[in-house]
Design an enzyme around this catalytic site. Structure first.
Site, PDB file in Angstrom:
ATOM      1  N   GLU A  63      40.217  31.292  54.824  1.00  0.00           N
ATOM      2  CA  GLU A  63      40.959  32.291  54.036  1.00  0.00           C
ATOM      3  C   GLU A  63      40.257  32.457  52.695  1.00  0.00           C
ATOM      4  OE1 GLU A  63      45.194  31.488  53.513  1.00  0.00           O
ATOM      5  OE2 GLU A  63      45.169  32.433  51.536  1.00  0.00           O
ATOM      6  N   GLU A 122      44.862  37.142  43.311  1.00  0.00           N
ATOM      7  CA  GLU A 122      46.138  36.450  43.472  1.00  0.00           C
ATOM      8  C   GLU A 122      46.573  35.887  42.123  1.00  0.00           C
ATOM      9  OE1 GLU A 122      46.256  33.270  46.383  1.00  0.00           O
ATOM     10  OE2 GLU A 122      48.359  33.749  46.801  1.00  0.00           O
TER      11      GLU A 122
END
Ligand SMILES: *[C@@H]1O[C@H](CO)[C@@H](O)[C@H](O)[C@H]1NC(C)=O
Ligand SMILES: *[C@@H]1O[C@H](CO)[C@@H](O)[C@H](O)[C@H]1NC(C)=O
Ligand SMILES: *[C@@H]1O[C@H](CO)[C@@H](O)[C@H](O)[C@H]1NC(C)=O
Ligand SMILES: *[C@@H]1O[C@H](CO)[C@@H](O)[C@H](O)[C@H]1NC(C)=O
Ligand SMILES: *[C@@H]1O[C@H](CO)[C@@H](O)[C@H](O)[C@H]1NC(C)=O
Ligand SMILES: *[C@@H]1O[C@H](CO)[C@@H](O)[C@H](O)[C@H]1NC(C)=O
Ligand SMILES: *[C@@H]1O[C@H](CO)[C@@H](O)[C@H](O)[C@H]1NC(C)=O
Ligand SMILES: *[C@@H]1O[C@H](CO)[C@@H](O)[C@H](O)[C@H]1NC(C)=O
Length: 395
Positions: free
Chosen positions: A135, A140
């Site tokens: 990932e 974020e």
């Protein structure tokens, strides 16, 4: 076993040099931006956010996913619905049907990224199985943060090395840790109100056997080689990346599979909603307040926090994917060569097998034909305590 893995990684990296030129294989932009994405259509069951990710039909009807008059894609949290106690707020999570293999560069140009108390957006990629397929968290951040955070997540054996060249600030180095292996952006205006005030900017990600590198440029600093129309991209004039996960500390062939791109906005949950984190990032001053550290009570419940919800949206000019070999992988696993001039949004090459059911089932991936959380399912979830578990544990 461990030593053998490290040796293999070291040998591999000695010969791994990134290509410098990549050709366009896929563009998500303009009126057809939402073609080629799968809507999650289930509540947030991966980060325990107080969010119900809706279907494409609902997202369209509720105007949570649409293309605005400027041709930008808007993805937002519902800020018009009264949310009864213990229920979730509607939002969107979308995953590309196509996969991008090692040797790819992904570029996202945005003018607004969601922020505000309780808000937790992400622009990230993942392999079909998680965490085995890896990932990459490109954008974020949560609550009132002003700097973006980068992270990789993988199985045990991959880490970030401080000896790579990068301009950001390195954090946790073990990619198998809960937080992943992290870098924080140190350039101004990477997240929060500053990002949009500066006109937005560009995030570019190199996903290669030589490493994963991520660059951020605020609007005025975007290299001239990056544009909405270029059919090739050359990374040689991009300078030092903000985050650099070099192959000396991670064998990307072993820990990373072809990646799908994901965009989502959740609220509260296992990062933004942790009371100690939420309370420090969104303190309530003045008279003593009930539920001051409850992200759910302050931002989701009833009418929600209208100030935070009004800034909880992505406004994306484009996402463009480039590949050194000029190839793309469909959901069925078929590899297709793409003519870069036909990869522009209006004439995206049709990829063989792309009508097959997309995305895998494990980890963070979305189920194609996933279950719709109907009113009955919601009632069931409440009755059996599924919803309550998330709500109560986070307050
Ligand atoms: C979509 O909208 C319909 C009609 O309002 C509703 O019954 C259904 O639960 C919604 N689905 C989701 C996933 O929110
Ligand atoms: C495509 O590029 C990757 C990474 O540069 C390389 O490992 C792979 O062998 C290439 N595949 C083909 C079919 O050329
Ligand atoms: C609502 O959100 C805004 C902006 O994110 C924040 O400044 C404010 O403190 C929040 N209000 C409450 C009651 O949490
Ligand atoms: C990442 O760091 C390594 C080690 O310093 C360097 O060789 C490589 O070129 C860097 N990657 C990028 C994309 O600059
Ligand atoms: C890797 O992560 C898994 C899942 O969290 C954990 O069980 C395992 O102990 C971790 N390995 C190491 C070396 O930390
Ligand atoms: C919110 O505050 C009220 C009043 O103090 C209290 O009764 C209630 O238990 C609190 N709820 C949560 C979820 O903390
Ligand atoms: C709801 O959010 C949108 C942005 O997504 C904003 O333009 C609008 O003003 C918000 N509505 C209210 C009532 O705050
Ligand atoms: C989340 O729900 C989806 C859709 O039902 C499912 O495919 C996936 O396995 C679930 N993930 C987790 C971590 O429970």
């Amino acid at each position: 076993m461990k030593a053998a893995v490290l040796t293999a990684a070291a040998l591999y990296s000695s010969g791994a040099v990134a290509a410098t030129s990549y050709s366009l294989v896929k563009e998500y932009a303009g009126a057809s931006f939402f073609d080629g994405w799968v809507f999650y259509d289930f509540y947030d069951n991966t980060t325990s956010g107080d969010i119900n990710y809706v279907s494409q039909a609902n997202a369209t009807a509720e105007k949570l996913a649409y293309v605005d008059n400027n041709g930008a894609a808007i993805i937002k949290v519902d800020n018009t619905t009264f949310v009864p106690w213990n229920q979730k707020r509607d939002s969107v999570r979308v995953t590309t049907a196509d996969y991008f293999d090692l040797g790819s560069v992904l570029i996202m140009d945005a003018t607004h990224i969601p922020y505000g108390c309780g808000i937790w957006p992400s622009f990230w990629t993942k392999g079909e199985s998680w965490p085995a397929g890896g990932e990459i968290d490109i954008v974020e951040a949560i609550n009132s943060m002003t700097d973006n955070q980068y992270a990789l997540h993988s199985n045990e054996g991959c880490s970030a090395s401080s000896s790579a060249s990068f301009s950001g600030s390195i954090g946790v180095t073990d990619c198998n840790s809960t937080a992943g292996c992290q870098f924080s952006e140190t350039k101004a205006n990477s997240y929060g109100p500053g990002f949009s005030a500066a006109g937005g900017g560009v995030y570019a990600t190199l996903f290669d056997t030589s490493g994963v590198a991520i660059w951020f440029w605020s609007r005025n600093d975007v290299p001239s080689s990056i544009s909405a129309t270029a059919t090739t991209v050359d990374i040689s004039d991009w300078g030092t990346p903000s985050a650099n996960y070099s192959s000396t500390a991670c064998n990307f062939n072993e820990f990373f599979a072809p990646q799908q791109i994901v965009l989502d906005i959740t609220m509260c949950g296992t990062w933004a909603g942790v009371p100690s984190i939420y309370g420090s990032q969104c303190p309530i001053t003045g008279a003593s307040q009930a539920n001051a550290t409850s992200c759910y009570m302050q931002n989701v419940y009833n009418n929600g926090n209208q100030t935070a919800l009004a800034t909880a949206y992505f406004e994306i000019n484009y996402i463009r994917a480039f590949n050194a070999n000029g190839t793309i992988l469909s959901s069925s696993g078929a590899t297709t060569s793409v003519n870069p001039t036909s990869a522009a949004a209006s004439g995206t090459a049709s990829v063989s097998g792309s009508s097959a059911s997309s995305t895998g089932s494990s980890g963070k991936s979305s189920g194609a034909g996933a279950m719709v959380m109907s009113g009955a399912a919601k009632a069931w979830a409440l009755a059996t305590g599924v919803g309550a578990l998330f709500a109560w544990t986070l307050m």
